[in-house]
Scaffold this active site. Structure first.
Site, PDB file in Angstrom:
ATOM      1  N   CYS A 129       0.843  -1.196   0.000  1.00  0.00           N
ATOM      2  CA  CYS A 129       0.000   0.000   0.000  1.00  0.00           C
ATOM      3  C   CYS A 129       0.880   1.249   0.000  1.00  0.00           C
ATOM      4  CB  CYS A 129      -0.932  -0.005   1.213  1.00  0.00           C
ATOM      5  SG  CYS A 129      -2.023   1.439   1.298  1.00  0.00           S
ATOM      6  N   CYS A 132      -0.391   4.113   2.167  1.00  0.00           N
ATOM      7  CA  CYS A 132      -0.241   3.826   3.595  1.00  0.00           C
ATOM      8  C   CYS A 132       1.198   4.044   4.062  1.00  0.00           C
ATOM      9  CB  CYS A 132      -0.635   2.381   3.906  1.00  0.00           C
ATOM     10  SG  CYS A 132      -2.289   1.908   3.413  1.00  0.00           S
ATOM     11  N   ASP A 133       2.156   3.571   3.281  1.00  0.00           N
ATOM     12  CA  ASP A 133       3.543   3.495   3.745  1.00  0.00           C
ATOM     13  C   ASP A 133       4.527   4.333   2.942  1.00  0.00           C
ATOM     14  OD1 ASP A 133       2.703   1.604   5.647  1.00  0.00           O
ATOM     15  OD2 ASP A 133       2.960  -0.049   4.242  1.00  0.00           O
TER      16      ASP A 133
END
Length: 299
Positions: A129, A132-133
């Protein structure tokens, strides 16, 4: 007879448990693997409102504890089957349970590339992701694997915060929308590595490079990167319930923003057909599904 049975203990399912139990309904939640789903594997979460920084495992534990605090019963067991009866449901897990409503929240799992030690690299530079990261790799070199819309969107997103992004795709052409491909071609810090497959990733202990092979020439290339993002697709964990749920060709449950399949049957989280799959949209789905279930129970 429970009021609500929830299948899946990720953020969506646990949020549904919180809202259902807080409304005074008897709630039973099943999770077959790890509570928190995919987010539990993230060593740092920075995009969940109210927490500047928290580990995915800790956030999952907080959600679970909150659901139990309001009275939800939580069992670690895999649901094998669900049967719809006249006005109720029978759920087969470690034994049979009955409920007036069922909320499906089994989530998805990322498709794996098959490189050596892939699971061990998660949290050591490998992510599924980018939104997300990606911020953890700000100013560094990264690679994205894939050729669809998600891969192109990930590459474009990362190009805004990373020094360089290598987009590795096994074909010369992309499945993604032409507009996304054109934008990627115009970004000076995105390099398209086409006709190439990922062979391996080197880590010591975090990822420092990847090796790709050109399918046409057989030439192998080592690319120095700090982050590796897999964007080759997700698999919704709905196959066991295909006779009960309306699924699209990819296995996602076809339900609108009200998260309602039909009266008494609801779905929430990443397994639902929708445009954006994030931690916050999963918890939002859980809120809606539980609220609709409670409305039906009280009608």
């Amino acid at each position: 007879m429970k009021d609500i049975i929830i299948i899946g203990g990720g953020p969506a399912g646990l949020t549904a448990a919180i809202y259902g139990a807080r409304s005074g309904k008897s709630v039973l939640l099943f999770e077959g693997k790890a509570f928190g789903g995919q987010i539990s594997k993230s060593h740092k979460v920075e995009n969940y409102p109210g927490f500047e920084e928290i580990s995915g495992f800790e956030l999952s534990e907080k959600l679970k504890k909150q659901a139990e605090l309001f009275g939800a019963e939580i069992i670690t067991a895999k649901v094998k089957a669900v049967e719809e009866n006249e006005g109720s449901f029978t759920v087969a897990a470690d034994k049979e349970y009955k409920a007036r409503t069922v909320i499906f929240a089994p989530g998805t799992e990322p498709k794996k590339s098959g490189i050596p030690d892939e699971d061990k690299l998660i949290g050591r530079g490998l992510s599924y992701c980018a939104t997300c990261d990606g911020n953890f790799f700000r100013g560094r070199d990264t690679a994205v694997i894939g050729g669809g819309n998600t891969a192109l969107q990930d590459a474009l997103y990362l190009s805004d915060i990373c020094r360089k992004v290598y987009l590795v795709h096994r074909r010369d052409g992309f499945r993604a929308e032409k507009s996304l491909v054109e934008k990627a071609r115009q970004r000076e810090n995105i390099e398209l590595v086409t006709d190439s497959v990922l062979l391996s990733a080197e880590a010591a202990p975090i990822i420092k490079s990847i090796t790709v092979e050109n399918k046409l020439t057989g030439e192998k290339r080592v690319i120095d990167v700090s982050g590796l993002f897999m964007a080759i697709g997700q698999t919704p964990l709905t196959a066991d319930f295909s006779s009960l749920l309306p699924l699209d060709s990819y296995g996602y449950v076809e339900a609108g923003e009200d998260c309602t399949v039909r009266n008494g049957l609801y779905v929430c989280g990443d397994c639902r057909k929708k445009d954006i799959r994030q931690l916050t949209t999963a918890t939002a789905d859980g809120t809606v599904a539980a609220t609709k279930a409670v409305e039906y129970l009280d009608s």
